[in-house]
Design a protein around this motif. Structure first.
Motif, mmCIF file in Angstrom:
data_model
loop_
_atom_site.group_PDB
_atom_site.id
_atom_site.type_symbol
_atom_site.label_atom_id
_atom_site.label_comp_id
_atom_site.label_asym_id
_atom_site.label_seq_id
_atom_site.Cartn_x
_atom_site.Cartn_y
_atom_site.Cartn_z
ATOM 1 N N ARG A 295 29.810 50.192 -40.386
ATOM 2 C CA ARG A 295 28.633 50.098 -39.521
ATOM 3 C C ARG A 295 28.800 51.123 -38.392
ATOM 4 O O ARG A 295 29.904 51.330 -37.888
ATOM 5 C CB ARG A 295 28.473 48.691 -38.948
ATOM 6 N N TYR A 296 27.684 51.751 -38.021
ATOM 7 C CA TYR A 296 27.721 52.810 -37.018
ATOM 8 C C TYR A 296 26.933 52.379 -35.786
ATOM 9 O O TYR A 296 25.723 52.154 -35.847
ATOM 10 C CB TYR A 296 27.124 54.092 -37.609
ATOM 11 N N ASP A 297 27.625 52.243 -34.675
ATOM 12 C CA ASP A 297 26.991 51.989 -33.389
ATOM 13 C C ASP A 297 26.710 53.345 -32.757
ATOM 14 O O ASP A 297 27.591 53.947 -32.130
ATOM 15 C CB ASP A 297 27.918 51.139 -32.507
ATOM 16 N N ASP A 298 25.481 53.834 -32.945
ATOM 17 C CA ASP A 298 25.177 55.188 -32.473
ATOM 18 C C ASP A 298 25.099 55.275 -30.954
ATOM 19 O O ASP A 298 25.283 56.349 -30.376
ATOM 20 C CB ASP A 298 23.897 55.725 -33.112
ATOM 21 N N GLU A 299 24.837 54.163 -30.263
ATOM 22 C CA GLU A 299 24.798 54.201 -28.808
ATOM 23 C C GLU A 299 26.204 54.334 -28.229
ATOM 24 O O GLU A 299 26.428 55.069 -27.268
ATOM 25 C CB GLU A 299 24.122 52.938 -28.270
ATOM 26 N N ALA A 300 27.164 53.615 -28.820
ATOM 27 C CA ALA A 300 28.546 53.693 -28.347
ATOM 28 C C ALA A 300 29.307 54.839 -28.997
ATOM 29 O O ALA A 300 30.383 55.224 -28.531
ATOM 30 C CB ALA A 300 29.270 52.376 -28.630
ATOM 31 N N GLY A 301 28.745 55.407 -30.086
ATOM 32 C CA GLY A 301 29.426 56.478 -30.801
ATOM 33 C C GLY A 301 30.673 55.992 -31.520
ATOM 34 O O GLY A 301 31.685 56.699 -31.562
ATOM 35 N N VAL A 302 30.586 54.783 -32.119
ATOM 36 C CA VAL A 302 31.733 54.167 -32.772
ATOM 37 C C VAL A 302 31.367 53.761 -34.189
ATOM 38 O O VAL A 302 30.323 53.131 -34.418
ATOM 39 C CB VAL A 302 32.217 52.923 -31.991
ATOM 40 N N VAL A 303 32.225 54.128 -35.145
ATOM 41 C CA VAL A 303 32.085 53.683 -36.534
ATOM 42 C C VAL A 303 33.160 52.629 -36.799
ATOM 43 O O VAL A 303 34.343 52.882 -36.567
ATOM 44 C CB VAL A 303 32.233 54.844 -37.535
ATOM 45 N N THR A 304 32.749 51.469 -37.275
ATOM 46 C CA THR A 304 33.693 50.415 -37.638
ATOM 47 C C THR A 304 33.779 50.330 -39.150
ATOM 48 O O THR A 304 32.778 50.056 -39.810
ATOM 49 C CB THR A 304 33.252 49.051 -37.071
ATOM 50 N N ARG A 305 34.961 50.594 -39.696
ATOM 51 C CA ARG A 305 35.194 50.504 -41.137
ATOM 52 C C ARG A 305 35.808 49.144 -41.439
ATOM 53 O O ARG A 305 36.831 48.779 -40.864
ATOM 54 C CB ARG A 305 36.128 51.626 -41.596
ATOM 55 N N PHE A 306 35.203 48.417 -42.352
ATOM 56 C CA PHE A 306 35.597 47.032 -42.589
ATOM 57 C C PHE A 306 36.540 46.915 -43.779
ATOM 58 O O PHE A 306 36.367 47.591 -44.794
ATOM 59 C CB PHE A 306 34.357 46.170 -42.828
ATOM 60 N N GLY A 307 37.515 46.021 -43.640
ATOM 61 C CA GLY A 307 38.424 45.746 -44.745
ATOM 62 C C GLY A 307 37.845 44.786 -45.743
ATOM 63 O O GLY A 307 38.175 44.825 -46.933
ATOM 64 N N SER A 308 36.961 43.897 -45.287
ATOM 65 C CA SER A 308 36.282 42.952 -46.176
ATOM 66 C C SER A 308 34.886 43.478 -46.510
ATOM 67 O O SER A 308 34.292 44.219 -45.723
ATOM 68 C CB SER A 308 36.165 41.581 -45.505
ATOM 69 N N VAL A 309 34.413 43.078 -47.671
ATOM 70 C CA VAL A 309 33.069 43.481 -48.100
ATOM 71 C C VAL A 309 32.123 42.309 -47.875
ATOM 72 O O VAL A 309 32.159 41.316 -48.600
ATOM 73 C CB VAL A 309 33.040 43.902 -49.579
ATOM 74 N N HIS A 310 31.301 42.407 -46.843
ATOM 75 C CA HIS A 310 30.246 41.422 -46.601
ATOM 76 C C HIS A 310 28.958 42.066 -47.117
ATOM 77 O O HIS A 310 28.321 42.865 -46.433
ATOM 78 C CB HIS A 310 30.150 41.085 -45.120
#
Length: 451
Positions: A295-310
């Motif tokens: 998921r990409y938070d474009d306001e904070a400029g942060v990409v979170t890569r998840f270990g689990s698949v939701h």
């Protein structure tokens, strides 16, 4: 005669206003105690407002699509006797507290009416005040609401008697001239909400008198409620995300054969469609491509890569598109996935999905089943960065190598697989590499069950 001002109560979600989705009364209508007044929608739920008193509706706070502030007068009702106004609006707790982003769940809430003699502690109302005392953002002029004309049609057939509906629903349908056997419904019986949907959209399904013109009148439909939320979210996704789509053809002949064998020996387990097997393949290939399960938070400029698949599962309902989420899909086998798919789809369709079941996805799959078409360019479920779309399976002749050399023409089952990605986070090479890895796994389906 006295006037009772019903103020919009706090729906219990920390919101300051709610949208009028639909009126169930008009100025001049008689409403009974506990009778339906309006459907109000927040960002997270649709709540039905019920009248705490009996009387005649004399003023309404606006039209469908208007926003009404919490505590503002929603309806003024003229009663035959004095009614004690509650001291302040009380919270209405929605048992289905809502949906983030794409989907909005539908919840019906019951309000207990104030009883004579309960004084300032009567429930679910507001401090009495004329409508001109409402906040500036509330419409000051409330015109009577007229239901659209019901479709012309013949006298209800005897088959209507076999339709399950409460006496109140039957009486309302009779007053509106609606043949209950023509009303689409998803449950075991027809509800008031089904009649409302018929009044809004039923002209396309209505009866046509013999020799009548096939042309239907033009209509203007206000975009409100869940459809407005979908429109806003889709527009935001296209406005903020630079999409690109990659499509690859996949031979699913072996996968379909394996699926048939698994179903033949399933015992008490659920019947498998293609979707659970595709989800298994998606989950097995994602660990090598973490930039897609993100998921990409474009306001904070942060990409979170998840270990689990939701995994979000786009589901079409009568109310519109909803995206229930299969939690930790990587830990489920095909039969568990099949069970979860059916459960979540039913919960979304009936408006019973919980908020945690409708939010928090890390990647989405969207399938139109037999309507899948040749290829699709799905819109990303923001703030996710990828969405996968399997398309329709078709049979075509293909060239295959013979075991002893040379080639032969055989019949194969082929399916195009589409993937749309956020180009700010995912490069074209990464998307293509992922789909090729997915293709190798799908075309050798025994690997789905290999450790």
């Amino acid at each position: 005669m006295a006037r009772f001002s019903f103020r919009l109560p706090d729906i219990g979600e920390g919101i300051s206003e709610a949208e009028i989705v639909a009126w169930h009364v008009a100025v001049g209508d008689r409403v009974e105690e506990d009778g339906r007044l309006a459907d109000m929608m927040t960002d997270k739920a649709t709540v039905e407002m019920e009248s705490p008193v009996a009387g005649t509706v004399v003023e309404l706070a606006g039209e469908p699509g208007d926003q009404v502030a919490i505590g503002a007068t929603l309806v003024v009702i003229e009663t035959e006797a004095e009614v004690v106004q509650p001291a302040e609006p009380e919270r209405v707790e929605a048992e289905n507290p809502g949906v983030e982003e794409v989907a909005t769940s539908s919840v019906t809430e019951r309000q207990d009416p104030p009883r004579h003699g309960e004084g300032d502690h009567a429930q679910h109302g507001g401090v009495g005040a004329p409508l001109d005392a409402t906040p500036a953002d509330v419409s000051q002029e409330a015109a009577p609401l007229h239901h659209p004309a019901a479709p012309d049609g013949p006298t209800p057939r005897s088959g209507e008697d076999r339709v399950l509906a409460s006496p109140a629903v039957r009486a309302r349908a009779k007053d509106l001239g609606i043949d209950l056997s023509a009303v689409h419904h998803d449950g075991h019986h027809i509800r008031h909400a089904d009649l409302d949907a018929y009044l809004r959209y039923g002209s396309a399904q209505g009866y046509r008198a013999p020799n009548a013109s096939r042309a239907r009148p033009d209509e203007t439909v206000k975009v409100i409620g869940m459809r407005r939320r979908i429109a806003e979210n889709m527009a935001a996704a296209k406005r903020h995300i630079p999409h690109f789509t990659y499509v690859e053809e996949i031979d699913v002949t072996a996968l379909e054969a394996m699926r048939a064998d698994l179903n033949a020996a399933r015992g008490q387990r659920p019947k498998l469609t293609m979707l659970p097997l595709l989800i298994v393949a998606i989950c097995r290939t994602l660990p090598n491509f973490p930039m897609l399960n993100a998921r990409y938070d474009d306001e904070a400029g942060v990409v979170t890569r998840f270990g689990s698949v939701h995994l979000g599962m786009a589901a079409q309902t009568d109310a519109g598109l909803m995206v229930p989420v299969i939690r930790d899909a990587q830990d489920l086998n095909p039969w568990q996935l099949a069970t979860e798919i059916v459960r979540l789809a039913e919960a979304a369709r009936t408006g019973k999905a919980k908020s945690e079941e409708l939010s928090g996805g890390t990647i989405t799959i969207t399938s139109l089943g037999p309507l899948g078409g040749v290829a699709t360019t799905p819109v990303i479920n923001r703030p996710e960065v990828a969405i996968i779309g399997p398309n329709r399976i078709v049979e075509r002749p293909v060239f295959r190598a013979r075991a002893g050399g040379g080639e032969e023409i055989v019949k194969a089952k082929l399916m195009n697989l589409s993937i749309s990605c956020d180009h700010r986070v995912v490069d074209g090479h990464d998307a293509a590499s992922y789909v090729q890895a997915l293709k190798r796994l799908i075309e050798t389906p025994v690997l789905l069950f290999a450790d």
